[in-house]
Design a protein around this motif. Structure first.
Motif, PDB file in Angstrom:
ATOM      1  N   ALA A  20       0.835  -1.203   0.000  1.00 51.55           N
ATOM      2  CA  ALA A  20       0.000   0.000   0.000  1.00 51.55           C
ATOM      3  C   ALA A  20       0.871   1.254   0.000  1.00 51.55           C
ATOM      4  CB  ALA A  20      -0.921  -0.001   1.221  1.00 51.55           C
ATOM      5  N   SER A  21       1.943   1.237   0.788  1.00 48.12           N
ATOM      6  CA  SER A  21       2.766   2.446   0.863  1.00 48.12           C
ATOM      7  C   SER A  21       3.582   2.626  -0.410  1.00 48.12           C
ATOM      8  CB  SER A  21       3.655   2.429   2.102  1.00 48.12           C
ATOM      9  OG  SER A  21       4.478   1.305   2.068  1.00 48.12           O
ATOM     10  N   GLU A  22       3.697   1.553  -1.224  1.00 51.04           N
ATOM     11  CA  GLU A  22       4.343   1.692  -2.540  1.00 51.04           C
ATOM     12  C   GLU A  22       3.332   2.098  -3.609  1.00 51.04           C
ATOM     13  OE1 GLU A  22       5.938  -2.211  -3.139  1.00 51.04           O
ATOM     14  OE2 GLU A  22       7.515  -1.949  -1.628  1.00 51.04           O
ATOM     15  N   GLY A  23       2.065   2.294  -3.222  1.00 52.29           N
ATOM     16  CA  GLY A  23       1.061   2.790  -4.168  1.00 52.29           C
ATOM     17  C   GLY A  23       0.111   1.737  -4.706  1.00 52.29           C
ATOM     18  N   ILE A  56      -6.482  -7.348   2.211  1.00 48.05           N
ATOM     19  CA  ILE A  56      -6.937  -6.675   0.994  1.00 48.05           C
ATOM     20  C   ILE A  56      -6.483  -5.221   1.045  1.00 48.05           C
ATOM     21  CG2 ILE A  56      -8.964  -6.119  -0.414  1.00 48.05           C
ATOM     22  CD1 ILE A  56     -10.534  -8.224   1.279  1.00 48.05           C
ATOM     23  N   VAL A  57      -5.760  -4.788   0.008  1.00 49.01           N
ATOM     24  CA  VAL A  57      -5.326  -3.385  -0.088  1.00 49.01           C
ATOM     25  C   VAL A  57      -6.259  -2.646  -1.038  1.00 49.01           C
ATOM     26  CG1 VAL A  57      -3.453  -1.816  -0.728  1.00 49.01           C
ATOM     27  CG2 VAL A  57      -2.910  -4.152   0.031  1.00 49.01           C
ATOM     28  N   THR A  58      -6.890  -1.566  -0.562  1.00 45.97           N
ATOM     29  CA  THR A  58      -7.676  -0.716  -1.466  1.00 45.97           C
ATOM     30  C   THR A  58      -7.409   0.749  -1.123  1.00 45.97           C
ATOM     31  OG1 THR A  58      -9.617  -0.717  -0.025  1.00 45.97           O
ATOM     32  CG2 THR A  58      -9.576  -2.383  -1.751  1.00 45.97           C
ATOM     33  N   ARG A  59      -7.786   1.620  -2.040  1.00 42.21           N
ATOM     34  CA  ARG A  59      -7.633   3.067  -1.831  1.00 42.21           C
ATOM     35  C   ARG A  59      -8.989   3.722  -2.103  1.00 42.21           C
ATOM     36  NH1 ARG A  59      -1.899   2.632  -2.360  1.00 42.21           N
ATOM     37  NH2 ARG A  59      -1.566   4.712  -1.543  1.00 42.21           N
ATOM     38  N   PRO A  60      -9.950   3.512  -1.209  1.00 39.77           N
ATOM     39  CA  PRO A  60     -11.290   4.037  -1.465  1.00 39.77           C
ATOM     40  C   PRO A  60     -11.358   5.545  -1.224  1.00 39.77           C
ATOM     41  CG  PRO A  60     -11.223   2.979   0.675  1.00 39.77           C
ATOM     42  CD  PRO A  60      -9.860   2.807   0.070  1.00 39.77           C
ATOM     43  N   ASP A  61     -12.286   6.173  -1.905  1.00 41.68           N
ATOM     44  CA  ASP A  61     -12.485   7.609  -1.736  1.00 41.68           C
ATOM     45  C   ASP A  61     -13.488   7.816  -0.598  1.00 41.68           C
ATOM     46  OD1 ASP A  61     -12.439  10.295  -2.092  1.00 41.68           O
ATOM     47  OD2 ASP A  61     -13.741  10.299  -3.860  1.00 41.68           O
ATOM     48  N   THR A 121      -7.223  13.524   7.781  1.00 39.45           N
ATOM     49  CA  THR A 121      -8.420  13.460   8.616  1.00 39.45           C
ATOM     50  C   THR A 121      -9.695  13.401   7.781  1.00 39.45           C
ATOM     51  OG1 THR A 121      -8.276  15.841   8.775  1.00 39.45           O
ATOM     52  CG2 THR A 121      -7.491  14.578  10.671  1.00 39.45           C
ATOM     53  N   ASP A 122      -9.627  13.913   6.542  1.00 38.95           N
ATOM     54  CA  ASP A 122     -10.858  13.950   5.733  1.00 38.95           C
ATOM     55  C   ASP A 122     -10.903  12.872   4.670  1.00 38.95           C
ATOM     56  OD1 ASP A 122      -8.689  15.154   4.529  1.00 38.95           O
ATOM     57  OD2 ASP A 122      -9.933  16.419   3.252  1.00 38.95           O
ATOM     58  N   ARG A 123      -9.776  12.216   4.429  1.00 41.85           N
ATOM     59  CA  ARG A 123      -9.771  11.228   3.348  1.00 41.85           C
ATOM     60  C   ARG A 123      -8.763  10.127   3.623  1.00 41.85           C
ATOM     61  NH1 ARG A 123      -7.557  10.077  -1.036  1.00 41.85           N
ATOM     62  NH2 ARG A 123      -8.797   9.033  -2.611  1.00 41.85           N
ATOM     63  N   VAL A 124      -9.174   8.909   3.322  1.00 43.36           N
ATOM     64  CA  VAL A 124      -8.281   7.762   3.495  1.00 43.36           C
ATOM     65  C   VAL A 124      -7.302   7.711   2.327  1.00 43.36           C
ATOM     66  CG1 VAL A 124      -8.276   5.242   3.322  1.00 43.36           C
ATOM     67  CG2 VAL A 124      -9.909   6.366   4.828  1.00 43.36           C
ATOM     68  N   ASP A 125      -6.027   7.424   2.615  1.00 48.08           N
ATOM     69  CA  ASP A 125      -5.065   7.208   1.530  1.00 48.08           C
ATOM     70  C   ASP A 125      -5.157   5.735   1.097  1.00 48.08           C
ATOM     71  OD1 ASP A 125      -3.011   7.228  -0.262  1.00 48.08           O
ATOM     72  OD2 ASP A 125      -1.421   7.310   1.227  1.00 48.08           O
ATOM     73  N   TRP A 126      -4.886   4.829   2.034  1.00 43.79           N
ATOM     74  CA  TRP A 126      -5.106   3.407   1.754  1.00 43.79           C
ATOM     75  C   TRP A 126      -5.701   2.744   2.973  1.00 43.79           C
ATOM     76  CZ3 TRP A 126      -2.577   0.761   5.456  1.00 43.79           C
ATOM     77  CH2 TRP A 126      -1.330   1.210   5.901  1.00 43.79           C
ATOM     78  N   ILE A 127      -6.309   1.593   2.727  1.00 38.74           N
ATOM     79  CA  ILE A 127      -6.849   0.805   3.822  1.00 38.74           C
ATOM     80  C   ILE A 127      -6.517  -0.664   3.558  1.00 38.74           C
ATOM     81  CG2 ILE A 127      -9.139   1.015   2.743  1.00 38.74           C
ATOM     82  CD1 ILE A 127     -10.357   0.740   5.503  1.00 38.74           C
TER      83      ILE A 127
END
Ligand code: BTN
Length: 236
Positions: A20-23, A56-61, A121-127
């Protein structure tokens, strides 16, 4: 989802965090065995060969406050996949998949989920959502109070199980409003007398509902209380 498979790994969540931290996004790290499996609240998680250990790695908005819905979605997906395998899987709030024993809220644990995320605080980068399912394992290799698919109904086709879990999760992540209604249908906790430990103290009462964000509503002697997170125990 693309799947990265390991026969043996420390923790699939650790590897998923790295990716996740690699994108990376929409990647699943799956292992037969974990030698450093991690549970919630810094606990160890026993993960011998034969289980379904994945992250599971995702980057949800979404905002971080919505992240619990992602975890609930995975618990619904896990319970559904287990039910298709013939197990009477239910959900103990917030996201343990359990098999009831008797009628009064007793259960054995089949699966737990460790969710980790990073972002503003307002948006997730990855989860990273990491469910661990005791699949084709003898229960005597597991901690007390645990059960496995093998013990309940016999061995499961793990490939098929993972596929079903991911299909269900994929459906709910694009329809987050459907998560809580689906969760309610599988809940073992609702209607139970519970004790929930929070950072700020414990609450005892009857679990009557969950809110649209998945918080537990408890009817106590002094009225209703809503708990967003905590360790929940079913009382008798
Ligand atoms: C809990 O109930 O405490 C949560 C357990 C989560 C275990 C899973 S197994 C796959 C993923 N990788 C880990 O190290 N932990 C989670």
């Amino acid at each position: 989802f693309s799947i990265e498979y390991h026969d043996s790994i420390g923790s699939t969540n650790d590897r998923a965090r790295e990716l996740a931290s690699e994108g990376a996004t929409d990647v699943v790290v799956l292992a037969d065995e974990q030698v450093g499996g991690r549970g919630r609240l810094e606990r160890e998680w026993s993960a011998p060969s034969g289980g379904v250990w994945l992250s599971i790695v995702t980057r949800p908005d979404i905002a971080p406050a919505q992240a619990p819905l992602y975890t609930l979605a995975v618990s619904v997906a896990t319970a559904r996949a287990a039910r298709e395998a013939g197990v009477d899987a239910r959900i103990k709030w917030p996201n343990d998949v359990v098999v009831p024993v008797g009628e009064d809220g007793e259960y054995r644990k089949l699966s737990g989920i460790l969710t980790e995320m990073e972002g503003e605080t307002d948006r997730v980068d990855w989860i990273v959502v990491g469910p661990g399912i005791n699949a084709n394992i003898d229960t005597d290799a597991l901690p007390e109070g645990a059960t496995s698919i093998r013990d309940e109904v016999g061995d499961v086709d793990r490939r098929r199980f993972v596929q079903r879990l991911l299909e269900e999760f994929d459906r709910y992540r694009t329809d987050l409003e459907a998560v809580v209604p689906a969760w309610r249908e599988l809940a073992l906790t609702l209607g139970q007398r519970v004790r929930v430990e929070r950072a700020t103290g414990e609450i005892v009462g009857e679990a009557v509902d969950v809110t649209e964000s998945g918080a537990l509503v408890i009817e106590t002697e002094d009225g209703q209380e809503t708990v967003a997170a905590g360790d929940c125990e079913h009382l008798r």
